[in-house]
Design a protein around this motif. Structure first.
Motif, PDB file in Angstrom:
ATOM      1  N   MET A   1       0.838  -1.204   0.000  1.00  0.00           N
ATOM      2  CA  MET A   1       0.000   0.000   0.000  1.00  0.00           C
ATOM      3  C   MET A   1       0.869   1.248   0.000  1.00  0.00           C
ATOM      4  N   ASP A   2       0.509   2.208  -0.825  1.00  0.00           N
ATOM      5  CA  ASP A   2       1.212   3.489  -0.842  1.00  0.00           C
ATOM      6  C   ASP A   2       0.663   4.329   0.310  1.00  0.00           C
ATOM      7  N   ILE A   3       1.411   4.361   1.418  1.00  0.00           N
ATOM      8  CA  ILE A   3       0.896   5.024   2.615  1.00  0.00           C
ATOM      9  C   ILE A   3       0.757   6.529   2.406  1.00  0.00           C
ATOM     10  N   TYR A   4       1.517   7.087   1.503  1.00  0.00           N
ATOM     11  CA  TYR A   4       1.459   8.532   1.264  1.00  0.00           C
ATOM     12  C   TYR A   4       0.230   8.882   0.407  1.00  0.00           C
ATOM     13  N   ALA A   5      -0.049   8.043  -0.592  1.00  0.00           N
ATOM     14  CA  ALA A   5      -1.264   8.251  -1.392  1.00  0.00           C
ATOM     15  C   ALA A   5      -2.504   8.091  -0.515  1.00  0.00           C
ATOM     16  N   ALA A   6      -2.454   7.137   0.402  1.00  0.00           N
ATOM     17  CA  ALA A   6      -3.589   6.906   1.298  1.00  0.00           C
ATOM     18  C   ALA A   6      -3.829   8.082   2.229  1.00  0.00           C
ATOM     19  N   SER A   7      -2.789   8.860   2.475  1.00  0.00           N
ATOM     20  CA  SER A   7      -2.895   9.979   3.417  1.00  0.00           C
ATOM     21  C   SER A   7      -3.391  11.264   2.774  1.00  0.00           C
ATOM     22  N   LEU A   8      -3.229  11.402   1.463  1.00  0.00           N
ATOM     23  CA  LEU A   8      -3.594  12.655   0.793  1.00  0.00           C
ATOM     24  C   LEU A   8      -5.083  12.982   0.839  1.00  0.00           C
ATOM     25  N   PRO A   9      -6.004  12.028   0.573  1.00  0.00           N
ATOM     26  CA  PRO A   9      -7.431  12.392   0.509  1.00  0.00           C
ATOM     27  C   PRO A   9      -8.016  12.930   1.803  1.00  0.00           C
ATOM     28  N   GLY A  10      -7.343  12.691   2.927  1.00  0.00           N
ATOM     29  CA  GLY A  10      -7.872  13.197   4.196  1.00  0.00           C
ATOM     30  C   GLY A  10      -7.692  14.684   4.381  1.00  0.00           C
ATOM     31  N   CYS A  11      -6.880  15.306   3.541  1.00  0.00           N
ATOM     32  CA  CYS A  11      -6.627  16.740   3.677  1.00  0.00           C
ATOM     33  C   CYS A  11      -7.856  17.546   3.265  1.00  0.00           C
ATOM     34  N   PRO A  12      -8.378  18.401   4.120  1.00  0.00           N
ATOM     35  CA  PRO A  12      -9.573  19.193   3.785  1.00  0.00           C
ATOM     36  C   PRO A  12      -9.350  20.073   2.565  1.00  0.00           C
ATOM     37  N   GLY A  13     -10.290  20.023   1.624  1.00  0.00           N
ATOM     38  CA  GLY A  13     -10.253  20.909   0.468  1.00  0.00           C
ATOM     39  C   GLY A  13      -9.333  20.479  -0.654  1.00  0.00           C
ATOM     40  N   LEU A  14      -8.649  19.349  -0.484  1.00  0.00           N
ATOM     41  CA  LEU A  14      -7.740  18.885  -1.522  1.00  0.00           C
ATOM     42  C   LEU A  14      -8.485  17.874  -2.399  1.00  0.00           C
ATOM     43  N   GLY A  15      -9.041  18.350  -3.505  1.00  0.00           N
ATOM     44  CA  GLY A  15      -9.854  17.508  -4.369  1.00  0.00           C
ATOM     45  C   GLY A  15      -9.026  16.636  -5.294  1.00  0.00           C
ATOM     46  N   ALA A  16      -9.736  15.815  -6.067  1.00  0.00           N
ATOM     47  CA  ALA A  16      -9.086  14.861  -6.962  1.00  0.00           C
ATOM     48  C   ALA A  16      -8.173  15.557  -7.965  1.00  0.00           C
ATOM     49  N   LYS A  17      -8.626  16.678  -8.511  1.00  0.00           N
ATOM     50  CA  LYS A  17      -7.838  17.392  -9.520  1.00  0.00           C
ATOM     51  C   LYS A  17      -6.512  17.877  -8.935  1.00  0.00           C
ATOM     52  N   HIS A  18      -6.571  18.435  -7.728  1.00  0.00           N
ATOM     53  CA  HIS A  18      -5.350  18.946  -7.102  1.00  0.00           C
ATOM     54  C   HIS A  18      -4.415  17.804  -6.743  1.00  0.00           C
ATOM     55  N   MET A  19      -4.954  16.696  -6.255  1.00  0.00           N
ATOM     56  CA  MET A  19      -4.102  15.552  -5.918  1.00  0.00           C
ATOM     57  C   MET A  19      -3.398  15.012  -7.154  1.00  0.00           C
ATOM     58  N   ARG A  20      -4.147  14.880  -8.250  1.00  0.00           N
ATOM     59  CA  ARG A  20      -3.515  14.382  -9.481  1.00  0.00           C
ATOM     60  C   ARG A  20      -2.431  15.350  -9.954  1.00  0.00           C
ATOM     61  N   GLY A  21      -2.711  16.648  -9.852  1.00  0.00           N
ATOM     62  CA  GLY A  21      -1.731  17.648 -10.265  1.00  0.00           C
ATOM     63  C   GLY A  21      -0.454  17.564  -9.450  1.00  0.00           C
ATOM     64  N   LEU A  22      -0.597  17.413  -8.144  1.00  0.00           N
ATOM     65  CA  LEU A  22       0.577  17.340  -7.275  1.00  0.00           C
ATOM     66  C   LEU A  22       1.392  16.076  -7.531  1.00  0.00           C
ATOM     67  N   ILE A  23       0.699  14.945  -7.652  1.00  0.00           N
ATOM     68  CA  ILE A  23       1.413  13.683  -7.878  1.00  0.00           C
ATOM     69  C   ILE A  23       2.114  13.708  -9.232  1.00  0.00           C
ATOM     70  N   SER A  24       1.462  14.248 -10.241  1.00  0.00           N
ATOM     71  CA  SER A  24       2.089  14.336 -11.566  1.00  0.00           C
ATOM     72  C   SER A  24       3.306  15.259 -11.537  1.00  0.00           C
ATOM     73  N   TYR A  25       3.209  16.349 -10.828  1.00  0.00           N
ATOM     74  CA  TYR A  25       4.291  17.338 -10.780  1.00  0.00           C
ATOM     75  C   TYR A  25       5.506  16.793 -10.024  1.00  0.00           C
ATOM     76  N   PHE A  26       5.242  16.163  -8.863  1.00  0.00           N
ATOM     77  CA  PHE A  26       6.337  15.661  -8.029  1.00  0.00           C
ATOM     78  C   PHE A  26       6.672  14.193  -8.302  1.00  0.00           C
ATOM     79  N   HIS A  27       5.921  13.565  -9.213  1.00  0.00           N
ATOM     80  CA  HIS A  27       6.160  12.200  -9.695  1.00  0.00           C
ATOM     81  C   HIS A  27       5.535  11.101  -8.832  1.00  0.00           C
ATOM     82  N   THR A  28       5.598  11.194  -7.518  1.00  0.00           N
ATOM     83  CA  THR A  28       4.966  10.182  -6.664  1.00  0.00           C
ATOM     84  C   THR A  28       4.291  10.860  -5.483  1.00  0.00           C
ATOM     85  N   ALA A  29       3.364  10.126  -4.852  1.00  0.00           N
ATOM     86  CA  ALA A  29       2.692  10.657  -3.664  1.00  0.00           C
ATOM     87  C   ALA A  29       3.692  10.859  -2.529  1.00  0.00           C
ATOM     88  N   GLU A  30       4.684   9.982  -2.453  1.00  0.00           N
ATOM     89  CA  GLU A  30       5.721  10.134  -1.419  1.00  0.00           C
ATOM     90  C   GLU A  30       6.496  11.426  -1.625  1.00  0.00           C
TER      91      GLU A  30
END
Length: 361
Positions: free
Chosen positions: A1-30
């Protein structure tokens, strides 16, 4: 399990679009999780209150503790970039960056959702269960929202057809909503299906999350079958999402006298595929069984008297023998024989003492 990806959705106001943008920009959820505050600032992907909330969330959250909580609850997760992520959903305009799930994510080509009203008629319940069962028998995975009414009937039908069915929840998977469906959800997972949500554990079933959930139902499906829906219904939102993604929308016609059927009838008027049998769905995608697998099934033709009585049974959700007696002018003995004959031929069924409705193919 990617523990960092699992932790991102709990952040208030951080929607799917922003999460995808961040992961794409920094390459991984970690990498997103371990990026410096300055690097997050320089990315300009999140700003203002959203950025402040995310930075605070990282400081306060332990990804290992999040993963342990998921493991204890039997919940797994994946990102939209991983192989196990549902392929059709990945192609949509706004796929969830992270999916939480119990059970097995579907890896099938035959995916159809069945949706409809929570406050539905017995005709709607029978139709949804019948469609779910018959489609599942042909290897179609049934997707729905796990709600009361049509959704639950579709899931139940798929299970009775020895098939796989998937619930898309509008809350965290550590919660059961509606609570009376606990056993149904357990059976779904035990029989090879899945419970899926984009919301992390602890998320309650809030009203605003249901329309967002509906985009996942539509996005995972080749087509959406709307069995029964009022003029203002969440099922119509699901249909709209399906159309936006280029998916097919089927609508089961209902009585013009019932408010719960107004939305489905309106869909047909606006160009949805009129669906009067589960076979319409199979035919649309070429999923019909091979000639050698087909079972010979036909009904004996109706007599004139039977046609007269049958028409009374089609006027609403159900009709009583007393009503038919008053309108038809038949004798009690004659009407009893005609009703029995219609049942034996498979045209109608008795749904209560002296109450009848049309059989759904």
């Amino acid at each position: 399990m990617d523990i960092y990806a699992a932790s991102l959705p709990g952040c208030p106001g951080l929607g799917a679009k922003h999460m995808r943008g961040l992961i794409s920009y920094f390459h991984t959820a970690e990498d997103v999780w371990k990026a410096s505050d300055e690097e997050i600032e320089n990315s300009r992907l999140i700003t203002g209150k959203r950025k402040s909330a995310f930075l605070a969330w990282r400081r306060e959250t332990d990804p290992v503790a999040v993963a342990e909580k998921l493991y204890t609850a039997g919940i797994r997760c994946c990102t939209w970039e991983q192989d196990e992520y549902p392929a059709l959903l990945r192609t949509t305009s706004n796929p969830p960056a992270v999916l939480f799930y119990k059970g097995c994510l579907p890896d099938h080509e035959k995916l159809v959702s069945i949706v409809g009203s929570r406050k539905c008629t017995s005709y709607g319940l029978q139709t949804a269960e019948r469609f779910g069962k018959k489609l599942a028998e042909q290897g179609v995975v049934i997707i729905s929202g796990g709600a009361r009414g049509i959704d639950s009937a579709a899931h139940t039908g798929a299970l009775s057809g020895k098939g796989i069915t998937v619930v898309i929840a509008a809350c965290g998977l550590d919660r059961v909503y509606p609570p009376e469906n606990r056993q149904l959800f357990d059976r779904i997972v035990e029989n090879g299906g899945a419970l899926i949500s984009e919301y992390p554990p602890g998320t309650p079933p809030l009203g605003r999350q249901f329309p967002a959930r509906n985009r996942i139902i539509a996005g995972m499906s080749r087509g959406v079958v709307v069995v029964e829906a009022a003029e203002r219904s969440g099922s119509l939102i699901t249909a709209d999402f399906a159309l936006e993604e280029g998916r097919d929308v089927f609508a089961v016609p209902g009585s013009i006298y019932y408010p719960s059927c107004m939305g489905t009838n309106l869909l047909i008027r606006h160009g949805a595929i009129c669906c009067t049998s589960f076979k319409d769905v199979l035919s649309e995608y070429g999923w019909c069984p091979e000639e050698g697998e087909k079972k010979t099934s036909f009904r004996q033709p109706m007599t004139v008297e039977e046609e007269t009585v049958y028409q009374y049974c089609t006027l609403g959700e159900e009709v009583s023998s007393e009503d038919i007696l008053q309108q038809s002018g038949f004798s009690v003995a004659r009407l009893t024989m005609v009703l029995l004959s219609l049942q034996l031929k498979g045209y109608i069924q008795e749904v209560g003492t002296g109450r009848y409705m049309v059989m759904v193919d």
